[in-house]
Design a protein around this motif. Structure first.
Motif, PDB file in Angstrom:
ATOM      1  N   ARG A 288       0.676  -1.072  -0.208  1.00  0.00           N
ATOM      2  CA  ARG A 288      -0.074  -0.106  -0.186  1.00  0.00           C
ATOM      3  C   ARG A 288       1.061   1.211   0.010  1.00  0.00           C
ATOM      4  NH1 ARG A 288      -2.437  -0.263   6.172  1.00  0.00           N
ATOM      5  NH2 ARG A 288      -0.799   0.232   7.387  1.00  0.00           N
ATOM      6  N   GLN A 289       0.268   2.401  -0.358  1.00  0.00           N
ATOM      7  CA  GLN A 289       1.009   3.600  -0.486  1.00  0.00           C
ATOM      8  C   GLN A 289       0.058   4.772  -0.227  1.00  0.00           C
ATOM      9  OE1 GLN A 289       2.950   4.641  -4.298  1.00  0.00           O
ATOM     10  NE2 GLN A 289       4.240   5.925  -3.305  1.00  0.00           N
ATOM     11  N   ALA A 290       0.257   5.251   0.889  1.00  0.00           N
ATOM     12  CA  ALA A 290      -0.358   6.386   1.468  1.00  0.00           C
ATOM     13  C   ALA A 290       0.036   7.795   0.593  1.00  0.00           C
ATOM     14  CB  ALA A 290      -0.342   6.393   3.092  1.00  0.00           C
ATOM     15  N   PRO A 291      -0.687   8.886   0.844  1.00  0.00           N
ATOM     16  CA  PRO A 291       0.020  10.155   0.077  1.00  0.00           C
ATOM     17  C   PRO A 291       0.886  10.578   0.807  1.00  0.00           C
ATOM     18  CG  PRO A 291      -2.471  10.230   0.531  1.00  0.00           C
ATOM     19  CD  PRO A 291      -1.974   8.814   1.332  1.00  0.00           C
ATOM     20  N   GLY A 292       1.667  10.935  -0.025  1.00  0.00           N
ATOM     21  CA  GLY A 292       3.102  11.415   0.524  1.00  0.00           C
ATOM     22  C   GLY A 292       3.996  10.399   1.345  1.00  0.00           C
ATOM     23  N   LYS A 293       3.804   9.072   1.162  1.00  0.00           N
ATOM     24  CA  LYS A 293       4.629   7.945   1.847  1.00  0.00           C
ATOM     25  C   LYS A 293       5.145   7.119   0.734  1.00  0.00           C
ATOM     26  CE  LYS A 293       2.743   8.413   6.457  1.00  0.00           C
ATOM     27  NZ  LYS A 293       2.239   7.524   7.555  1.00  0.00           N
ATOM     28  N   GLU A 294       6.214   6.257   0.919  1.00  0.00           N
ATOM     29  CA  GLU A 294       6.744   5.225   0.197  1.00  0.00           C
ATOM     30  C   GLU A 294       5.789   3.945   0.427  1.00  0.00           C
ATOM     31  OE1 GLU A 294      11.489   6.222   0.177  1.00  0.00           O
ATOM     32  OE2 GLU A 294      10.609   4.371   1.144  1.00  0.00           O
ATOM     33  N   ARG A 295       5.771   3.367  -0.638  1.00  0.00           N
ATOM     34  CA  ARG A 295       4.991   2.275  -0.618  1.00  0.00           C
ATOM     35  C   ARG A 295       5.381   1.194   0.318  1.00  0.00           C
ATOM     36  NH1 ARG A 295       3.486  -0.013  -6.524  1.00  0.00           N
ATOM     37  NH2 ARG A 295       5.502  -0.248  -6.714  1.00  0.00           N
ATOM     38  N   GLU A 296       4.465   0.605   1.087  1.00  0.00           N
ATOM     39  CA  GLU A 296       5.002  -0.381   2.132  1.00  0.00           C
ATOM     40  C   GLU A 296       4.269  -1.702   1.988  1.00  0.00           C
ATOM     41  OE1 GLU A 296       3.954   1.252   5.916  1.00  0.00           O
ATOM     42  OE2 GLU A 296       2.024   0.848   5.476  1.00  0.00           O
ATOM     43  N   PHE A 297       4.854  -2.781   2.596  1.00  0.00           N
ATOM     44  CA  PHE A 297       4.356  -4.018   2.616  1.00  0.00           C
ATOM     45  C   PHE A 297       3.179  -4.366   3.581  1.00  0.00           C
ATOM     46  CE2 PHE A 297       4.508  -8.532   2.677  1.00  0.00           C
ATOM     47  CZ  PHE A 297       4.427  -9.085   4.085  1.00  0.00           C
ATOM     48  N   VAL A 298       2.350  -4.965   3.037  1.00  0.00           N
ATOM     49  CA  VAL A 298       1.156  -5.286   3.882  1.00  0.00           C
ATOM     50  C   VAL A 298       1.168  -6.782   4.415  1.00  0.00           C
ATOM     51  CG1 VAL A 298      -1.253  -5.449   4.005  1.00  0.00           C
ATOM     52  CG2 VAL A 298      -0.228  -3.286   3.059  1.00  0.00           C
ATOM     53  N   ALA A 299       1.057  -7.638   3.088  1.00  0.00           N
ATOM     54  CA  ALA A 299       1.145  -8.986   3.447  1.00  0.00           C
ATOM     55  C   ALA A 299       1.544  -9.847   2.345  1.00  0.00           C
ATOM     56  CB  ALA A 299      -0.621  -9.303   3.545  1.00  0.00           C
TER      57      ALA A 299
ATOM     58  N   LYS B  72      -8.420   1.549  10.147  1.00  0.00           N
ATOM     59  CA  LYS B  72      -8.114   2.856  10.964  1.00  0.00           C
ATOM     60  C   LYS B  72      -7.745   3.829   9.730  1.00  0.00           C
ATOM     61  CE  LYS B  72      -5.753   0.002  14.623  1.00  0.00           C
ATOM     62  NZ  LYS B  72      -4.475  -0.171  14.992  1.00  0.00           N
ATOM     63  N   PRO B  73      -7.980   5.136  10.340  1.00  0.00           N
ATOM     64  CA  PRO B  73      -7.557   6.023   9.169  1.00  0.00           C
ATOM     65  C   PRO B  73      -6.121   5.964   8.700  1.00  0.00           C
ATOM     66  CG  PRO B  73      -8.711   7.065  11.006  1.00  0.00           C
ATOM     67  CD  PRO B  73      -8.400   5.466  11.285  1.00  0.00           C
ATOM     68  N   GLU B  74      -5.391   5.471   9.532  1.00  0.00           N
ATOM     69  CA  GLU B  74      -3.778   5.249   8.949  1.00  0.00           C
ATOM     70  C   GLU B  74      -3.631   3.952   7.953  1.00  0.00           C
ATOM     71  OE1 GLU B  74      -4.910   5.470  12.076  1.00  0.00           O
ATOM     72  OE2 GLU B  74      -3.697   3.963  13.416  1.00  0.00           O
ATOM     73  N   ASP B  75      -4.728   3.131   7.893  1.00  0.00           N
ATOM     74  CA  ASP B  75      -4.901   2.366   6.626  1.00  0.00           C
ATOM     75  C   ASP B  75      -5.010   3.126   5.303  1.00  0.00           C
ATOM     76  OD1 ASP B  75      -6.507   0.038   9.016  1.00  0.00           O
ATOM     77  OD2 ASP B  75      -4.291   0.238   8.413  1.00  0.00           O
ATOM     78  N   THR B  76      -5.561   4.287   5.214  1.00  0.00           N
ATOM     79  CA  THR B  76      -5.859   4.873   4.034  1.00  0.00           C
ATOM     80  C   THR B  76      -4.851   4.921   3.027  1.00  0.00           C
ATOM     81  OG1 THR B  76      -7.610   6.438   5.242  1.00  0.00           O
ATOM     82  CG2 THR B  76      -6.377   7.259   3.016  1.00  0.00           C
ATOM     83  N   ALA B  77      -4.864   4.357   1.930  1.00  0.00           N
ATOM     84  CA  ALA B  77      -3.877   4.243   1.185  1.00  0.00           C
ATOM     85  C   ALA B  77      -4.263   3.747  -0.317  1.00  0.00           C
ATOM     86  CB  ALA B  77      -2.716   3.289   1.435  1.00  0.00           C
ATOM     87  N   VAL B  78      -3.649   3.664  -1.335  1.00  0.00           N
ATOM     88  CA  VAL B  78      -3.716   2.764  -2.364  1.00  0.00           C
ATOM     89  C   VAL B  78      -3.267   1.377  -2.238  1.00  0.00           C
ATOM     90  CG1 VAL B  78      -3.454   2.671  -5.160  1.00  0.00           C
ATOM     91  CG2 VAL B  78      -3.824   5.059  -4.187  1.00  0.00           C
ATOM     92  N   TYR B  79      -3.966   0.381  -2.289  1.00  0.00           N
ATOM     93  CA  TYR B  79      -3.726  -0.822  -2.391  1.00  0.00           C
ATOM     94  C   TYR B  79      -3.178  -1.778  -3.533  1.00  0.00           C
ATOM     95  CZ  TYR B  79      -4.558  -0.493   2.702  1.00  0.00           C
ATOM     96  OH  TYR B  79      -4.663  -0.299   3.936  1.00  0.00           O
TER      97      TYR B  79
END
Length: 126
Positions: free
Chosen positions: A38-49, A87-94
């Motif tokens: 997933r990638q949240a606005p202004g952040k790097e893409r991160e591993f989820v599963a 949670k709001p912090e889960d907001t991202a493009v998946y």
């Protein structure tokens, strides 16, 4: 070559649930290890599963452990990400990603994947 299409994203309130799907075409997904990122606005893409080709091994990021469940149905050529207690912090493009794998391994680094979907937006309001 495999093509991946994510779906199931949406807008919802904190505490809700969504199930994302990653449908494959072009090749059978049973030969591929698959990951969700997933990638949240202004952040790097991160591993989820991530899961091995047979679904026998699954790994989760600490931030989603206990809330998200990854599964796959190779007969349907589809991988899922069930997301609960959002949670709001889960907001991202998946994004889902895939790579051919002859071993029962999962991969947590995005550089290990060759194929990517276009992403689906998940927005969680507080």
């Amino acid at each position: 070559q495999v093509q991946l299409v994510e779906s199931g994203g949406g807008f919802l309130q904190a505490g809700g649930s969504l199930r994302l799907s990653c449908a494959a075409s072009g090749r059978t997904l049973s030969s591929y290890a698959v990951g969700w990122f997933r990638q949240a606005p202004g952040k790097e893409r991160e591993f989820v599963a991530a899961t091995s080709w047979d679904g026998g091994r699954i790994n989760y990021a600490d931030s989603v452990k206990g809330r998200f469940t990854m599964s796959r149905d190779n007969a349907k050529n589809t991988v899922y990400l069930q997301m609960n207690s959002l949670k709001p912090e889960d907001t991202a493009v998946y994004y889902c990603a895939a790579r051919i794998s002859s071993t029962v391994s999962y991969y947590t680094r995005e550089t290990m994947y060759n194929y990517w979907g276009q992403g689906t937006q998940v927005t969680v309001s507080s």
